[in-house]
Write a protein that holds these residues in place. Structure first.
Motif, PDB file in Angstrom:
ATOM      1  N   ALA A 130      -1.784  70.175  62.162  1.00 51.34           N
ATOM      2  CA  ALA A 130       0.292  70.270  62.449  1.00 51.34           C
ATOM      3  C   ALA A 130       0.430  70.423  63.264  1.00 51.34           C
ATOM      4  CB  ALA A 130       0.193  69.796  61.008  1.00 51.34           C
ATOM      5  N   ALA A 152       0.852  63.494  60.702  1.00 52.38           N
ATOM      6  CA  ALA A 152       1.674  64.871  60.970  1.00 52.38           C
ATOM      7  C   ALA A 152       3.303  64.983  61.522  1.00 52.38           C
ATOM      8  CB  ALA A 152       0.911  66.109  61.328  1.00 52.38           C
ATOM      9  N   ASP A 175       0.650  68.614  56.400  1.00 51.26           N
ATOM     10  CA  ASP A 175       1.341  68.000  57.613  1.00 51.26           C
ATOM     11  C   ASP A 175       2.627  67.165  57.504  1.00 51.26           C
ATOM     12  OD1 ASP A 175      -1.619  68.181  57.209  1.00 51.26           O
ATOM     13  OD2 ASP A 175      -2.222  67.525  59.380  1.00 51.26           O
ATOM     14  N   ARG A 176       3.391  66.528  56.102  1.00 54.23           N
ATOM     15  CA  ARG A 176       4.306  66.460  55.843  1.00 54.23           C
ATOM     16  C   ARG A 176       4.620  66.764  54.792  1.00 54.23           C
ATOM     17  NH1 ARG A 176       7.318  61.251  58.702  1.00 54.23           N
ATOM     18  NH2 ARG A 176       4.368  61.287  60.397  1.00 54.23           N
ATOM     19  N   THR A 198       7.442  71.069  59.519  1.00 53.91           N
ATOM     20  CA  THR A 198       6.289  70.502  58.593  1.00 53.91           C
ATOM     21  C   THR A 198       7.302  69.417  57.085  1.00 53.91           C
ATOM     22  OG1 THR A 198       4.350  71.365  59.088  1.00 53.91           O
ATOM     23  CG2 THR A 198       4.338  69.672  57.444  1.00 53.91           C
TER      24      THR A 198
END
Ligand code: MRU
Length: 337
Positions: free
Chosen positions: A55, A90, A229-230, A265
């Motif tokens: 990411a 991401a 990634d998030r 992120t």
């Protein structure tokens, strides 16, 4: 490419004034092959085809893609849109492009954009070092840990997120052994994490993804440590496929579960994990190993490459702003107003 602290020798995203030089992650560990991106399309392709992945690294690469677009006289709106569409999950990619777009909106020229991309890269490295200290402090001396996917120098500006905590934890004598999950289908754990750990002299063993629960029954693994990634506003976390089942196994065995990611992120505009787009990649990634077909011709496959771990299975979210224990929306909103 070597930096001062031990256990940290890799820099895979390098700006060279008029080109972005990337270590091609698709060829590791067999070959350390570097290649140059000279325009934003080269960078889009590198992100989409996983030459650069992870990411934070794709956000940084995209920022340099915007610099290349400015330097080569591309239409910036088109370049921003093409880079943005390279991968969906991401959020660092969108975050970095939004930051570059804001600078363009404020009238920044190519040199100013270059300084901005460098700042994004430098801030990521600083965040990783700080998260390393914060995360390692949570781990009791002599622990074994499991990690998943690659979250190290290859996936970031350097040092890594979860792997940064592992580097700091090993350095501080808190972590004894690292177990890296293979991470099917693309095998980031086998191909990349083991490459980093072996190169940097960190005691590590590869496990099949399916060995993690069995390993936890032995009682020596105290933490599962992963990247993200998030991270949604309620703490739900999207990360590499297989992370969710590790979190379920960890809770069952009394093993703690740590997510390590920079604030870039965190996506407070996404309410919960179910609002996160999960990237589906080509079935062929699953139908072969190392380029050799392992499944009968005519077979199909379903290949989601991320999953969402619900916040209630996470014991700690570590960002450079601090640690959130037992994350929920209230705590997330306090740290990310
Ligand atoms: O598909 P990838 O290899 O880009 O996925 C990477 C991951 O899932 C990492 O664990 C995540 O980006 C955290 S990286 C610091």
């Amino acid at each position: 490419m070597t930096t001062a602290p031990s256990h940290d020798s890799i820099r895979a995203v390098q700006w060279h004034g008029d080109r972005l030089r990337l270590l091609d992650q698709r060829r590791l560990p067999a070959e350390e092959h570097w290649f140059d991106c000279v325009n934003s399309d080269d960078v889009t392709r590198a992100i989409r085809d996983l030459a650069v992945r992870g990411a934070p690294a794709i956000g940084i690469a995209a920022a340099w893609g915007v610099v290349l677009a400015a330097k080569t006289g591309e239409d910036l709106a088109t370049s921003l849109a093409t880079l943005r569409a390279a991968r969906p999950t991401a959020v660092n990619l969108m975050w970095a492009l939004d930051r570059m777009k804001a600078r363009i909106g404020a009238g920044a020229d190519a040199e100013a954009l270059e300084r901005e991309a460098q700042a994004i890269q430098d801030e990521d490295l600083a965040a990783n070092r700080h998260m390393g200290e914060l995360g390692a402090a949570l781990i009791e001396a002599g622990s074994d840990v499991i990690t998943h996917c690659n979250t190290g120098s290859l996936a970031t500006a350097g040092y890594g997120t979860a792997l940064g905590v592992i580097r700091a934890g090993v350095e501080a004598g808190r972590i004894e052994h690292v177990y890296a999950g293979e991470t099917r289908p693309w095998q980031q754990g086998a191909r990349l994490t083991m490459w980093e750990l072996v190169r940097d002299g960190i005691p590590a063993r590869l496990i099949a993804d399916s060995a993690a629960s069995h390993l936890m029954t032995h009682g020596r693994v105290k933490w599962v440590i992963v990247g993200a990634d998030r991270i949604a506003a309620n703490g739900d976390t999207a990360n590499k496929i297989g992370t969710y089942q590790l979190a379920i196994a960890a809770r069952h065995h009394g093993v703690k579960f740590m997510v390590v990611a920079p604030s870039t992120t965190v996506d407070m505009a996404t309410a919960t994990g179910s609002d996160i787009e999960i990237e589906l990649r080509d079935a062929t990634e699953l139908l072969s190993v190392g380029g050799m077909r392992t499944v009968i011709d005519g077979a199909d496959a379903w290949n989601p490459v991320f999953d969402v771990t619900p916040a209630e299975l996470i014991d700690a979210i570590v960002t450079e702003r601090g640690v959130i224990l037992k994350p929920d929306e209230e705590q997330m909103r306090i740290m990310f107003p």
